[in-house]
Design an enzyme around this catalytic site. Structure first.
Site, mmCIF file in Angstrom:
data_model
loop_
_atom_site.group_PDB
_atom_site.id
_atom_site.type_symbol
_atom_site.label_atom_id
_atom_site.label_comp_id
_atom_site.label_asym_id
_atom_site.label_seq_id
_atom_site.Cartn_x
_atom_site.Cartn_y
_atom_site.Cartn_z
ATOM 1 N N SER A 97 21.019 -55.599 -77.095
ATOM 2 C CA SER A 97 21.504 -57.037 -77.375
ATOM 3 C C SER A 97 22.831 -56.823 -78.461
ATOM 4 C CB SER A 97 20.491 -57.870 -78.302
ATOM 5 O OG SER A 97 19.839 -58.408 -77.223
ATOM 6 N N TYR A 192 15.970 -67.004 -81.923
ATOM 7 C CA TYR A 192 16.726 -66.018 -80.939
ATOM 8 C C TYR A 192 16.303 -66.263 -79.343
ATOM 9 C CZ TYR A 192 18.565 -61.455 -79.986
ATOM 10 O OH TYR A 192 19.092 -60.240 -79.727
ATOM 11 N N SER A 193 17.298 -66.599 -78.690
ATOM 12 C CA SER A 193 17.151 -66.801 -77.413
ATOM 13 C C SER A 193 18.210 -66.126 -76.485
ATOM 14 C CB SER A 193 17.035 -68.253 -77.031
ATOM 15 O OG SER A 193 17.022 -68.572 -75.537
ATOM 16 N N ASN A 194 17.808 -65.332 -75.386
ATOM 17 C CA ASN A 194 18.747 -64.878 -74.513
ATOM 18 C C ASN A 194 19.588 -65.808 -73.568
ATOM 19 O OD1 ASN A 194 18.499 -61.860 -75.213
ATOM 20 N ND2 ASN A 194 16.428 -62.197 -74.449
ATOM 21 N N GLY A 333 19.995 -53.588 -80.972
ATOM 22 C CA GLY A 333 19.866 -53.852 -79.596
ATOM 23 C C GLY A 333 18.525 -53.113 -78.911
#
Length: 406
Positions: A97, A192-194, A333
């Protein structure tokens, strides 16, 4: 690959003296490259080795630099457990990330060019987003959109675990996310969201008519001088690279995940890089300036980027595609096999990069944080890199830990 930084002769002599006084380097490891007093170097070496032993980490590369010339660069352990090849500072790694910092920077470049407005609804640029008339570009970048993360969808998790070599398109990922109702109204809180960052990658492609990889190359990577950073196609990872180890799908045993396809993470986590490039990028990211001092982002846009809103976790704020962790500005990440930190501490003109070739976190929450905390406790004790376990989106896709990327 040749190093793009060389120590002057006097510094090299100091390096040799430091290495002799601090004791032998780990067996078969490359020689240390730093300009630092021997006592501090030895304390840092011991801190990293202790963290590796505690977390059962195969290989680690650490870089910690201060603008006054203070520098510590070390690699420990192995990059390939099958051959015993040592970890090396020149190896490519998957950065998970940390990719988000690049994708959001691409969006902010479009903001500066007048092609995108931060407070415009995403529906202006991308059709078919549930609530797209109310969710702003800014809310996607600072993780306040409310859109459900596709990486927590049970069907996605099952498909990924069945075939980690499979290929995913951005549209497939968004379709998975959009089947779920919003987790909360836009702007109500941080989560948090991809899905947010994948949607921003689609935004870049819709507005520019180019692939995200091409736009990043021309507008972010090339200007910043990041020759060894790329958003790859499919499972590609440039050579030479560190092998990454995961316990996902391995029956509890470490599995080499370096050839797994990260397309499921795309704009949210699929990029690869190196120690040197992450060192450069952490400074560019925090300053909004390129290495030669010219602006990557306008001052106003950089100010917007650094507005850190609360996440609900002590000492952790989140801006536009980057976090503030006890003063460190950057991102961590994680995805199967790899964990990374790249951040800058303005208060001490310092940059920290941690590269770990495992995501077998056990009870530690995150191995890169384990190492980063150990290093900063020695080098910057007033600003320790420490993310609470609850603040770390889980890094391996399993029913108990559903998010494959941080």
């Amino acid at each position: 690959m040749s190093r793009h930084r060389a120590l002057p002769a006097l510094a090299a002599l100091s390096l040799l003296l430091a290495a002799l006084l601090a004791g032998p380097a780990p067996a078969a490891a490359p020689p240390p490259r730093d300009v630092i007093d021997p006592a501090t170097a030895q304390r840092l070496d011991e801190a990293v080795r202790d963290a590796m032993a505690e977390g059962d980490i195969p290989g680690v590369t650490v870089g910690l630099w201060k603008d006054d010339g203070w520098a510590y660069e070390r690699s420990f352990g192995t990059s390939d457990t099958a051959t015993g090849a040592p970890m090396n500072a020149d190896l490519h790694t998957r950065i998970g990330s940390v990719t988000k910092t690049f994708t959001v920077t691409a969006v902010l470049r479009l903001v500066d060019q007048g092609a995108v407005a931060l407070d415009a609804p995403i529906g202006r640029y991308v059709a078919g987003v549930p609530g797209g008339d109310r969710i702003t570009v800014r809310q996607l970048a600072d993780m306040r959109s409310g859109l459900h993360s596709y990486t927590e969808d049970p069907a996605f998790l099952a498909a990924y675990q069945k075939d980690p070599h499979g290929s995913w398109t951005p549209r497939q990922l968004l379709d998975i996310a959009f089947k779920h109702p919003a987790d909360f109204p836009p702007g109500a809180r941080w989560e948090y969201s991809n899905t947010n960052t994948v949607l921003l990658g689609v935004l870049v492609e819709k507005v520019t008519g180019r692939t995200l990889a091409a736009y990043l190359q021309d507008e972010v990577l090339r200007p910043a001088g990041l020759a060894d950073t790329v958003l790859p196609a499919g499972a590609t990872i440039p050579s030479p690279y560190a092998h990454g180890y995961t316990d996902l799908g391995g029956g509890g045993k470490p599995t080499d995940a370096s050839g797994w396809n990260p397309s499921w993470a795309w704009a949210a986590g699929a990029m690869t890089s190196t120690l040197d490039d992450l060192h450069t990028w952490a400074g560019v990211l925090a300053r909004g300036k390129l290495p030669d001092g010219t602006l990557l982002l306008s001052p106003g846009t950089q100010i917007d980027r650094l507005v850190m809103l609360p996440t609900g976790y002590p000492g952790v704020g989140y801006g536009l595609g980057l976090a503030d962790v006890n003063g460190w500005l950057g991102h961590n990440g994680e995805l199967p096999g790899y964990e990374t930190i790249a951040a800058r501490l303005p208060q001490e003109d310092a940059v920290l990069v941690v590269i770990v070739n495992s995501d077998i976190d056990g009870d530690h929450g995150n191995l890169a944080t384990l190492v980063g905390k150990a290093v900063t406790q020695v080098a910057t004790p007033a600003h320790v890199w420490s993310l609470p376990s609850a603040a770390q989106p889980n890094g391996t896709p399993s029913p108990a830990q559903p998010s494959p990327s941080r």
